[in-house]
Write a protein that holds these residues in place. Sequence first.
Motif, PDB file in Angstrom:
ATOM      1  N   ALA A 127      98.133  47.239 118.490  1.00  0.00           N
ATOM      2  CA  ALA A 127      98.095  48.680 118.253  1.00  0.00           C
ATOM      3  C   ALA A 127      96.808  49.124 117.576  1.00  0.00           C
ATOM      4  N   GLU A 131      95.195  52.015 122.840  1.00  0.00           N
ATOM      5  CA  GLU A 131      96.029  53.209 122.784  1.00  0.00           C
ATOM      6  C   GLU A 131      97.398  52.972 123.420  1.00  0.00           C
ATOM      7  N   ALA A 134      99.278  51.185 120.851  1.00  0.00           N
ATOM      8  CA  ALA A 134      99.514  52.098 119.729  1.00  0.00           C
ATOM      9  C   ALA A 134     100.642  53.068 120.043  1.00  0.00           C
ATOM     10  N   ALA A 135     100.711  53.519 121.286  1.00  0.00           N
ATOM     11  CA  ALA A 135     101.770  54.446 121.686  1.00  0.00           C
ATOM     12  C   ALA A 135     103.136  53.776 121.593  1.00  0.00           C
ATOM     13  N   PHE A 137     103.862  51.316 119.581  1.00  0.00           N
ATOM     14  CA  PHE A 137     104.097  51.142 118.143  1.00  0.00           C
ATOM     15  C   PHE A 137     104.582  52.443 117.515  1.00  0.00           C
ATOM     16  N   ARG A 138     103.921  53.551 117.835  1.00  0.00           N
ATOM     17  CA  ARG A 138     104.332  54.844 117.270  1.00  0.00           C
ATOM     18  C   ARG A 138     105.744  55.198 117.699  1.00  0.00           C
ATOM     19  N   ARG A 139     106.019  55.000 118.970  1.00  0.00           N
ATOM     20  CA  ARG A 139     107.344  55.333 119.480  1.00  0.00           C
ATOM     21  C   ARG A 139     108.420  54.499 118.791  1.00  0.00           C
ATOM     22  N   ILE A 141     108.220  52.929 115.755  1.00  0.00           N
ATOM     23  CA  ILE A 141     108.329  53.215 114.325  1.00  0.00           C
ATOM     24  C   ILE A 141     108.918  54.602 114.079  1.00  0.00           C
ATOM     25  N   VAL A 142     108.418  55.613 114.804  1.00  0.00           N
ATOM     26  CA  VAL A 142     108.877  56.980 114.566  1.00  0.00           C
ATOM     27  C   VAL A 142     110.340  57.142 114.946  1.00  0.00           C
ATOM     28  N   THR A 143     110.702  56.656 116.130  1.00  0.00           N
ATOM     29  CA  THR A 143     112.071  56.854 116.620  1.00  0.00           C
ATOM     30  C   THR A 143     113.079  56.043 115.832  1.00  0.00           C
ATOM     31  N   GLU A 159     108.563  64.562 106.699  1.00  0.00           N
ATOM     32  CA  GLU A 159     107.935  63.667 107.670  1.00  0.00           C
ATOM     33  C   GLU A 159     106.665  63.044 107.103  1.00  0.00           C
ATOM     34  N   GLU A 163     105.925  59.075 106.459  1.00  0.00           N
ATOM     35  CA  GLU A 163     104.751  58.427 107.056  1.00  0.00           C
ATOM     36  C   GLU A 163     103.867  57.785 105.995  1.00  0.00           C
TER      37      GLU A 163
END
Length: 207
Positions: A127, A131, A134-135, A137-139, A141-143, A159, A163
């Motif tokens: 990540a 990109e 990274a996408a 990873f973001r999905r 972690i965030v979800t 939020e 973060e």
Amino acid sequence: MSGATPDRDPTTARRRGRPPRSEAGDTRERILAAAREEFSERGYEKTSVRGIAKAAGVDSALVHHYFGTKEQVFEAVALTLAPALNATPGVADGPLEEAGERLTRFLFGLWENPVYRAPLLAVVRSAVNNETAAAVFRRMIVTQVLSRVAGRLDAPDAELRAELAAAQLVGCAMLRYVIKMEPLASADVEQVIARLAPVVQGHLTGA
């Protein structure tokens, strides 16, 4: 006719190089294990389907057959973390004044578990400079994590607080498990949790 090839039973015929149905599960798991190691050691950019196939001892076509593209292989590796991340609701529950310790203990528990360390290394290392990774990873972690934690916070900047807490934990994990910076890398994990949890708590509920 002399020399004629007997008709093949269409129910048993298979494409060249594809393992029998009875071995398919083992082959898929071997490819997935090889992909975890390749991504964790090389990151997303330097890992190739051919390299994964070589490490698994199979043809590249089998990697495509079971998983598809390199991105899809990577997502399959990331999904091996799903059982652990599904435990996040327990992290978000309970008294808010203890949320920092619960979240810190949860994350470092994942890193200390040999079952999850390889896929975590694969995701985090990849990540950093890709990109696509990274996408994912973001999905993930965030979800699975941040939205649940933020949902418990009674603050207009919930939020951002979640973060910042995640940044504290991910940064520390990077130094300990990826970069292996001493003395953090070899420090007792309970000592690390004890020092880090109050800082995470401050991000979540501090003034």
